[in-house]
Write a protein that holds these residues in place. Structure first.
Motif, PDB file in Angstrom:
ATOM      1  N   GLY A 179       0.784  -1.220   0.000  1.00  0.00           N
ATOM      2  CA  GLY A 179       0.000   0.000   0.000  1.00  0.00           C
ATOM      3  C   GLY A 179       0.814   1.267   0.000  1.00  0.00           C
ATOM      4  N   VAL A 180       2.148   1.148   0.094  1.00  0.00           N
ATOM      5  CA  VAL A 180       2.999   2.341   0.147  1.00  0.00           C
ATOM      6  C   VAL A 180       3.978   2.370  -1.012  1.00  0.00           C
ATOM      7  N   ASN A 181       4.857   1.365  -1.099  1.00  0.00           N
ATOM      8  CA  ASN A 181       5.847   1.380  -2.188  1.00  0.00           C
ATOM      9  C   ASN A 181       5.541   0.380  -3.298  1.00  0.00           C
ATOM     10  N   ASP A 182       4.323  -0.152  -3.305  1.00  0.00           N
ATOM     11  CA  ASP A 182       3.949  -1.091  -4.368  1.00  0.00           C
ATOM     12  C   ASP A 182       2.800  -0.566  -5.232  1.00  0.00           C
ATOM     13  N   THR A 183       2.632   0.767  -5.255  1.00  0.00           N
ATOM     14  CA  THR A 183       1.623   1.354  -6.144  1.00  0.00           C
ATOM     15  C   THR A 183       2.106   1.276  -7.591  1.00  0.00           C
ATOM     16  N   ASP A 184       1.195   1.444  -8.528  1.00  0.00           N
ATOM     17  CA  ASP A 184       1.567   1.373  -9.941  1.00  0.00           C
ATOM     18  C   ASP A 184       2.653   2.390 -10.287  1.00  0.00           C
ATOM     19  N   GLY A 185       2.493   3.621  -9.771  1.00  0.00           N
ATOM     20  CA  GLY A 185       3.474   4.657 -10.076  1.00  0.00           C
ATOM     21  C   GLY A 185       4.845   4.354  -9.518  1.00  0.00           C
ATOM     22  N   GLU A 186       4.904   3.892  -8.265  1.00  0.00           N
ATOM     23  CA  GLU A 186       6.201   3.598  -7.647  1.00  0.00           C
ATOM     24  C   GLU A 186       6.862   2.401  -8.312  1.00  0.00           C
ATOM     25  N   LEU A 187       6.082   1.403  -8.682  1.00  0.00           N
ATOM     26  CA  LEU A 187       6.644   0.224  -9.341  1.00  0.00           C
ATOM     27  C   LEU A 187       7.239   0.573 -10.704  1.00  0.00           C
ATOM     28  N   ALA A 188       6.602   1.479 -11.424  1.00  0.00           N
ATOM     29  CA  ALA A 188       7.151   1.908 -12.719  1.00  0.00           C
ATOM     30  C   ALA A 188       8.493   2.622 -12.518  1.00  0.00           C
ATOM     31  N   LEU A 189       8.581   3.448 -11.476  1.00  0.00           N
ATOM     32  CA  LEU A 189       9.845   4.119 -11.173  1.00  0.00           C
ATOM     33  C   LEU A 189      10.912   3.113 -10.746  1.00  0.00           C
ATOM     34  N   PHE A 190      10.508   2.144  -9.924  1.00  0.00           N
ATOM     35  CA  PHE A 190      11.452   1.097  -9.512  1.00  0.00           C
ATOM     36  C   PHE A 190      12.038   0.384 -10.731  1.00  0.00           C
ATOM     37  N   ALA A 191      11.195   0.030 -11.685  1.00  0.00           N
ATOM     38  CA  ALA A 191      11.661  -0.711 -12.861  1.00  0.00           C
ATOM     39  C   ALA A 191      12.754   0.065 -13.585  1.00  0.00           C
ATOM     40  N   ASP A 192      12.572   1.370 -13.745  1.00  0.00           N
ATOM     41  CA  ASP A 192      13.571   2.196 -14.433  1.00  0.00           C
ATOM     42  C   ASP A 192      14.861   2.310 -13.631  1.00  0.00           C
ATOM     43  N   VAL A 193      14.734   2.565 -12.333  1.00  0.00           N
ATOM     44  CA  VAL A 193      15.911   2.778 -11.495  1.00  0.00           C
ATOM     45  C   VAL A 193      16.726   1.497 -11.346  1.00  0.00           C
ATOM     46  N   ILE A 194      16.060   0.368 -11.192  1.00  0.00           N
ATOM     47  CA  ILE A 194      16.793  -0.892 -11.063  1.00  0.00           C
ATOM     48  C   ILE A 194      17.603  -1.181 -12.320  1.00  0.00           C
ATOM     49  N   ARG A 195      17.052  -0.895 -13.464  1.00  0.00           N
ATOM     50  CA  ARG A 195      17.823  -1.081 -14.695  1.00  0.00           C
ATOM     51  C   ARG A 195      19.033  -0.152 -14.736  1.00  0.00           C
ATOM     52  N   ARG A 196      18.882   1.067 -14.205  1.00  0.00           N
ATOM     53  CA  ARG A 196      20.020   1.996 -14.149  1.00  0.00           C
ATOM     54  C   ARG A 196      21.126   1.451 -13.245  1.00  0.00           C
ATOM     55  N   ILE A 197      20.742   0.926 -12.095  1.00  0.00           N
ATOM     56  CA  ILE A 197      21.734   0.419 -11.144  1.00  0.00           C
ATOM     57  C   ILE A 197      22.365  -0.868 -11.672  1.00  0.00           C
ATOM     58  N   GLY A 198      21.560  -1.768 -12.190  1.00  0.00           N
ATOM     59  CA  GLY A 198      22.062  -3.031 -12.729  1.00  0.00           C
ATOM     60  C   GLY A 198      22.646  -3.967 -11.700  1.00  0.00           C
ATOM     61  N   PRO A 199      21.959  -4.200 -10.564  1.00  0.00           N
ATOM     62  CA  PRO A 199      22.527  -5.071  -9.519  1.00  0.00           C
ATOM     63  C   PRO A 199      22.655  -6.516  -9.982  1.00  0.00           C
ATOM     64  N   ASP A 200      23.534  -7.259  -9.318  1.00  0.00           N
ATOM     65  CA  ASP A 200      23.677  -8.683  -9.625  1.00  0.00           C
ATOM     66  C   ASP A 200      22.431  -9.454  -9.232  1.00  0.00           C
ATOM     67  N   LEU A 201      21.716  -8.952  -8.230  1.00  0.00           N
ATOM     68  CA  LEU A 201      20.526  -9.622  -7.735  1.00  0.00           C
ATOM     69  C   LEU A 201      19.632  -8.593  -7.060  1.00  0.00           C
ATOM     70  N   VAL A 202      18.336  -8.740  -7.242  1.00  0.00           N
ATOM     71  CA  VAL A 202      17.362  -7.964  -6.492  1.00  0.00           C
ATOM     72  C   VAL A 202      16.646  -8.918  -5.546  1.00  0.00           C
ATOM     73  N   GLN A 203      16.606  -8.554  -4.275  1.00  0.00           N
ATOM     74  CA  GLN A 203      15.930  -9.379  -3.276  1.00  0.00           C
ATOM     75  C   GLN A 203      14.747  -8.611  -2.705  1.00  0.00           C
ATOM     76  N   LEU A 204      13.571  -9.209  -2.812  1.00  0.00           N
ATOM     77  CA  LEU A 204      12.360  -8.616  -2.257  1.00  0.00           C
ATOM     78  C   LEU A 204      12.126  -9.199  -0.871  1.00  0.00           C
ATOM     79  N   ASN A 205      12.096  -8.308   0.104  1.00  0.00           N
ATOM     80  CA  ASN A 205      11.967  -8.723   1.483  1.00  0.00           C
ATOM     81  C   ASN A 205      10.665  -8.179   2.052  1.00  0.00           C
ATOM     82  N   GLY A 206      10.208  -8.747   3.123  1.00  0.00           N
ATOM     83  CA  GLY A 206       9.000  -8.275   3.782  1.00  0.00           C
ATOM     84  C   GLY A 206       9.122  -8.451   5.276  1.00  0.00           C
ATOM     85  N   LEU A 207       8.127  -7.999   5.994  1.00  0.00           N
ATOM     86  CA  LEU A 207       8.168  -8.024   7.444  1.00  0.00           C
ATOM     87  C   LEU A 207       8.286  -9.467   7.949  1.00  0.00           C
TER      88      LEU A 207
END
Length: 311
Positions: A179-207
């Motif tokens: 409900g905070v960082n998983d909105t459509d708008g934030e996810l679209a920004l994440f997709a662009d930024v992650i491609r810019r960074i180019g990490p070896d791995l992305v890990q999705l964590n939760g509480l």
């Protein structure tokens, strides 16, 4: 273990059996994240200094590692943001030079990598795992509650530079706050930024354990899967909780029973138990996780924090 700066080994969801190195006092950090299991930040700062004597930390490492313990990682983590300690580079070099068989990891909020000096200091660490919980300033401030002088754009630029310069691996951690960082708008920004960074791995964590804010809840499997699919980065994994382990070398049945007796007498926080038992908070969590898995204790939110109560 009887050390001041080392803790564990502890079981890690991502790093196996990990010996922790705690470089800053509880709770010294550049963020005050709503989900932090260490509690509220008491010293919110970006000021770097030698919080504990570097030579004393190295002395403890020598005393422990000379015994040749079976470890998956030596991890810079603990009570706050490790890169605030100006001796992190010297400590990492010492491990590289004297104990080359061990791999090192750094769990960091990633806030200081805009500074070239910090990027140079972590060059000897095999795996750097920075967090990026938001890519818009508004969401960044709601989740991470950072020092005023920090901006998410500068942090992202620092992560891009880190990946370009670092000789080892960079795994990007994203803590999913439904409900905070998983909105459509934030996810679209994440997709662009992650491609810019180019990490070896992305890990999705939760509480996994209660944080500061009671409104933060664990994402469902469907929410995690949607997040992964929407960012569309091939090297992405969802971090899942493992079965609680009691087979690690430092696990003590006597300590487990002592902690249970304390909780039965009086509901206690991790910090309460840490002070009573003389153990690092991360070690305390090893035992409370085991007790919770057995159904012997439960968590209760109160004004002072999360308390463990007997069931």
């Amino acid at each position: 273990m009887g050390f001041s700066y080392l803790f564990g080994p502890v079981p890690s969801r991502r790093l196996g059996v990990s010996l922790g190195i705690d470089l800053v006092p509880l709770k010294t950090c550049s963020y005050n994240c709503v989900y932090c299991e260490c509690g509220k930040t008491t010293e919110l700062t970006t000021g770097r200094k030698e919080y504990f004597p570097t030579e004393d930390i190295i002395r403890e490492l020598d005393e422990y590692l000379v015994t040749g313990p079976d470890l998956d990682f030596i991890t810079f983590a603990g009570s706050g943001e490790p890169t605030l300690h100006t001796g992190i580079g010297e400590i990492a070099r010492h491990i590289r030079e004297h104990y080359p068989a061990y791999r090192m990891a750094l769990l960091t909020n990633g806030s200081l990598f805009f500074d070239p000096q910090v990027r140079r200091e972590v060059a000897d660490i095999h795996v750097v795992i920075p967090s990026l919980d938001a890519v818009s300033e508004q969401v960044f401030r709601r989740i991470d509650r950072p020092c005023r002088e920090l901006s998410v754009d500068a942090i992202i630029d620092g992560l891009v530079a880190l990946k370009q310069e670092h000789p080892g691996e960079v795994w990007l951690e994203i803590f999913v706050v439904p409900g905070v960082n998983d909105t459509d708008g934030e996810l679209a920004l994440f997709a662009d930024v992650i491609r810019r960074i180019g990490p070896d791995l992305v890990q999705l964590n939760g509480l996994d354990r209660p944080g500061i804010a009671a409104w933060v809840h664990a994402p469902t499997e469907a929410e995690m899967t949607r997040f992964r699919d929407r960012i569309g980065y091939p090297a992405t994994e969802i971090v899942r909780s493992p079965t609680t382990r009691t087979d690690i070398p430092s696990f003590s049945q006597d300590t487990l029973e002592s902690i249970l007796l304390i909780i039965r007498r009086r509901p206690s926080t991790v910090e309460d138990l840490s002070k009573t038992c003389g153990l690092h908070p991360n070690e305390i969590r090893k035992y409370t996780d085991a007790l919770a898995a057995k159904g012997l204790i439960a968590e209760r939110f109160e004004e002072r924090g999360v308390f463990f109560v007997a069931v």
